[in-house]
Scaffold this active site. Structure first.
Site, short mmCIF file in Angstrom:
data_model
loop_
_atom_site.label_atom_id
_atom_site.label_comp_id
_atom_site.label_asym_id
_atom_site.label_seq_id
_atom_site.Cartn_x
_atom_site.Cartn_y
_atom_site.Cartn_z
N ASP A 123 0.85 -1.18 0.00
CA ASP A 123 0.00 0.00 0.00
C ASP A 123 0.89 1.24 0.00
O ASP A 123 1.74 1.40 0.88
CB ASP A 123 -0.87 -0.04 1.27
CG ASP A 123 -1.87 1.09 1.34
OD1 ASP A 123 -2.11 1.72 0.31
OD2 ASP A 123 -2.39 1.32 2.45
N ASP A 165 -3.32 2.30 -5.67
CA ASP A 165 -2.07 2.26 -4.91
C ASP A 165 -1.97 1.09 -3.94
O ASP A 165 -1.18 1.13 -3.01
CB ASP A 165 -1.90 3.58 -4.13
CG ASP A 165 -2.84 3.66 -2.94
OD1 ASP A 165 -4.03 3.33 -3.11
OD2 ASP A 165 -2.38 4.03 -1.86
N GLU A 166 -2.73 0.06 -4.19
CA GLU A 166 -2.85 -0.98 -3.17
C GLU A 166 -3.11 -2.32 -3.83
O GLU A 166 -3.90 -2.40 -4.78
CB GLU A 166 -4.06 -0.60 -2.31
CG GLU A 166 -4.07 -1.08 -0.92
CD GLU A 166 -5.39 -0.69 -0.26
OE1 GLU A 166 -5.89 -1.49 0.50
OE2 GLU A 166 -5.92 0.40 -0.54
MG LIG Z 1 -2.55 3.87 0.30
#
Ligand SMILES: [Mg+2]
Length: 347
Positions: A8, A103-104
């Site tokens: 993350d 983003d993960e």
């Molecule tokens: Mg994040």
């Protein structure tokens, strides 16, 4: 025993802005909407968090907490480009990647033989590579299942690396409050609290029967999570072909009736688009909703007739997940992937 990583990026949108303009790094900044347009904060950097600024907070409120806060308009195109580099990095480690957002992602690294199969080394490598290739810091958690991996990645944020070995899992869970468990939102946490349950050890003391009685099917899940059991697989999403239409509105749609009205026009457009070309068989219908706090939700159902009624039904359910003004609506169909048709013997 599985080995799952959850990776993350730290305050992703803000991190991209700081990377591209290092002068911002030590100042409180946020990415979000304008305060005088009832905008909200999408994400903010750590200097801003020190003032109490948080994601999904109205920008006006954020400015009250931190008058020098610099609020930057989001540039999703740039964020998507960085995201593509980071996702590509994940795929260098394993094909078993389940992206959760820009983003993960979850990675199932159980079968990875590089780094002598050490999840710790893999996590360290991901962090180094992400930083050197994109200038963005990642926090990574490693654990025997998804829900622990996700908690682990959050544990030492920012720039965190937390590994929970199978041996450590029980002791780790013992220190958690129930709101850390996957699927336990504020409402469920409040209900548990009314039953006198605040921590995972307290939750483990409750019988399965009592949990089922109070929480229905989710009671089973609570029973398992409090014991560190989570059998969910890392979902490898295939490139699926779909046909869809979406609209970003100049002014947020304030409520569900406004959304229902707007979706009618979208379904008409979708029908036209579908009629124009020949397609493989349809197998799913979906709606996509982006709210004014930048959160996105999609909801799909199996079905082959893309009628207005079913989209309105999906929209109703999707909208109630956040129940707030809407910035973008989309409707679409997913097409049966060619591989599946082959398996069905249709080719
Ligand atoms: Mg994040």
């Amino acid at each position: 025993m599985k080995k799952i990583l959850h990776a993350d990026c730290d305050c992703f949108y803000a991190a991209v802005e700081m990377r591209d303009n290092p002068a911002l790094a030590d100042r409180p900044i946020a990415v979000g909407g304008r305060a005088d347009h009832r905008g909200v904060i999408a994400t903010c950097n750590y200097p801003a968090r020190a003032f109490g600024v948080r994601s999904a907070m109205p920008s006006a409120q954020a400015l009250k907490l931190c008058p020098e806060l610099e609020i930057i308009r989001p540039d999703f195109e740039r964020y998507r480009a960085v995201s593509a580099d980071i996702q590509a990095l994940f795929f260098e480690l394993t094909p078993k990647v389940e992206p959760l957002s820009l983003d993960e992602a979850y990675l199932d690294v159980s079968d990875v033989t590089r780094f002598q199969g050490s999840a710790t080394w893999m996590a360290r490598w991901l962090k180094e590579q992400a930083l050197s290739r994109t200038g963005i810091t990642l926090s990574v958690g490693a654990a025997p299942n998804k829900f622990l991996a996700k908690i682990a990645s959050d544990w030492d944020k920012p720039d965190g690396l937390r590994v929970i070995t199978p041996d450590e899992a029980d002791a780790f869970i013992d220190q958690l409050t129930v709101n850390k468990l996957h699927g336990v939102g504020p409402a469920t946490a409040a209900k548990l609290e009314r039953l006198g349950i605040r921590t995972c050890p307290e939750l483990r003391d409750v019988s399965l029967a009592r949990l089922l009685e109070n929480f229905g099917k989710f009671g089973q899940r609570l029973y398992e999570l409090s014991r560190g059991i989570d059998h969910r697989e890392v979902n490898i999403t295939r490139e699926r072909k779909s046909v869809s239409v979406e609209t970003t509105f100049d002014q947020d749609l304030p409520d569900l009736p406004a959304c229902q009205q707007a979706v009618t026009a979208l379904v008409v457009k979708l029908d036209e688009r579908l009629a124009r070309h020949e397609h493989p068989p349809l197998n799913k219908l979906f709606v996509k909703v982006r709210f004014n706090d930048f959160s996105i939700t999609t909801l799909e159902t199996s079905g082959v007739t893309p009628g207005l009624e079913i989209y309105q039904h999906l929209l109703d359910e999707a909208w109630h997940r956040r129940a707030r003004p809407v910035r973008l609506l989309g409707v679409g169909v997913r097409l049966t992937p060619p591989d599946d048709l082959k398996q069905l013997g249709l080719f």
